[in-house]
Scaffold this active site. Sequence first.
Site, PDB file in Angstrom:
ATOM      1  N   LEU A 136      -0.882  -4.867  -3.288  1.00  0.00           N
ATOM      2  CA  LEU A 136      -1.713  -5.430  -2.231  1.00  0.00           C
ATOM      3  C   LEU A 136      -1.618  -4.497  -1.037  1.00  0.00           C
ATOM      4  O   LEU A 136      -0.570  -3.895  -0.788  1.00  0.00           O
ATOM      5  CB  LEU A 136      -1.221  -6.828  -1.819  1.00  0.00           C
ATOM      6  CG  LEU A 136      -1.301  -7.951  -2.852  1.00  0.00           C
ATOM      7  CD1 LEU A 136      -0.699  -9.235  -2.273  1.00  0.00           C
ATOM      8  CD2 LEU A 136      -2.738  -8.202  -3.292  1.00  0.00           C
ATOM      9  N   ASP A 137      -2.709  -4.381  -0.286  1.00  0.00           N
ATOM     10  CA  ASP A 137      -2.672  -3.579   0.925  1.00  0.00           C
ATOM     11  C   ASP A 137      -1.646  -4.148   1.893  1.00  0.00           C
ATOM     12  O   ASP A 137      -1.330  -5.341   1.859  1.00  0.00           O
ATOM     13  CB  ASP A 137      -4.045  -3.567   1.603  1.00  0.00           C
ATOM     14  CG  ASP A 137      -5.091  -2.822   0.794  1.00  0.00           C
ATOM     15  OD1 ASP A 137      -4.699  -1.986  -0.042  1.00  0.00           O
ATOM     16  OD2 ASP A 137      -6.289  -3.084   1.007  1.00  0.00           O
ATOM     17  N   ARG A 138      -1.177  -3.297   2.777  1.00  0.00           N
ATOM     18  CA  ARG A 138      -0.127  -3.706   3.712  1.00  0.00           C
ATOM     19  C   ARG A 138      -0.511  -4.948   4.523  1.00  0.00           C
ATOM     20  O   ARG A 138       0.302  -5.853   4.715  1.00  0.00           O
ATOM     21  CB  ARG A 138       0.190  -2.543   4.664  1.00  0.00           C
ATOM     22  CG  ARG A 138       1.339  -2.833   5.615  1.00  0.00           C
ATOM     23  CD  ARG A 138       1.691  -1.611   6.427  1.00  0.00           C
ATOM     24  NE  ARG A 138       2.848  -1.857   7.271  1.00  0.00           N
ATOM     25  CZ  ARG A 138       3.434  -0.949   8.037  1.00  0.00           C
ATOM     26  NH1 ARG A 138       2.973   0.292   8.037  1.00  0.00           N
ATOM     27  NH2 ARG A 138       4.472  -1.254   8.769  1.00  0.00           N
TER      28      ARG A 138
END
Length: 321
Positions: A136-138
């Site tokens: 998942l993106d940050r």
Amino acid sequence: MPKRVAVEHIDEASDGQRIDNFLFRHLKGVPKSHIYQLLRSGQVRVNSKRIDASYRLQCADKVRIPPVTRTARSVAGKPERSLKSFDVLYQDDWLLVINKPAGMAVHGGSGISHGVIEQLRFQHPDWKFLELVHRLDRETSGVLLLARKRHALLDLHRQIREGTVCKHYWVLVRGKWRNQKQNVKLPLNKYLTAEGERRVAIATGQPNQHAVQQAHTVFTLQQAWEHFSLLKAELKTGRTHQIRVHLAHLGFPIAGDDKYGDFQLNKQLLKGWQGLTLKRMFLHAATFSCRHPATGESLHLEAPLTGDLQHFLAQFEKSKD
């Protein structure tokens, strides 16, 4: 770090793992560039033979690892014991599923010393195996799967490749969404900015076919206001920044997106736009459905919308009164 040549005997826990990933785990703190240099120069060998970084280990393989000196910089990166407590959604001997908080990378790198995976490994030193199933993106919160056995990792990766998993995200976009349900099939192309940062764009013209990835997202309208729309996004493919790039290309950037969004609006939302305040990207991995890698039973994992995003939507309702 070993002070002399070490030989590791591969068992079931590492069967099928790429040699570079095995070395990343075994030589913690050693820069990846140095590990790849060891592979290229033949200092790392399997069964006395040179191999490249893509080689997949097999049971009974013997891996030769040369002496490696850890730098003072890498030693300083050891996680603190006062680590973040993660909200566990599901756990057994095969899987660990958490509700990842926004603002935390899933793994270290690119200036980030430690991410979710490093912290969890530090918290559970007795676990022989722990790897990310997906990323998942940050700034994205929500369902994040980790495998506690290599078989679980390989089986879930197979399910993802075959498209038998189902992933849904909550996303808030700028603008009034028109269609109740919309399929978006736009290929993506990765590139580097002038500053060396990785970005993704819609592939146009005659791009390098080797770099193009087909991407398919299904958007379903949940609620629309005058300036924003709440959507549910279903990923049919799982490409880097897929939802973000698809929406930005269509003219509906995600609220708070600092890479592909409306930067002026983001600044206004940080300060409080028309009574509305949003301090991060409104993207949340809500559900992940798959087959359990050991039992084959259906597994539906769900992470409730985080408190900050719930509060933001509540502000919308108040603003209408």
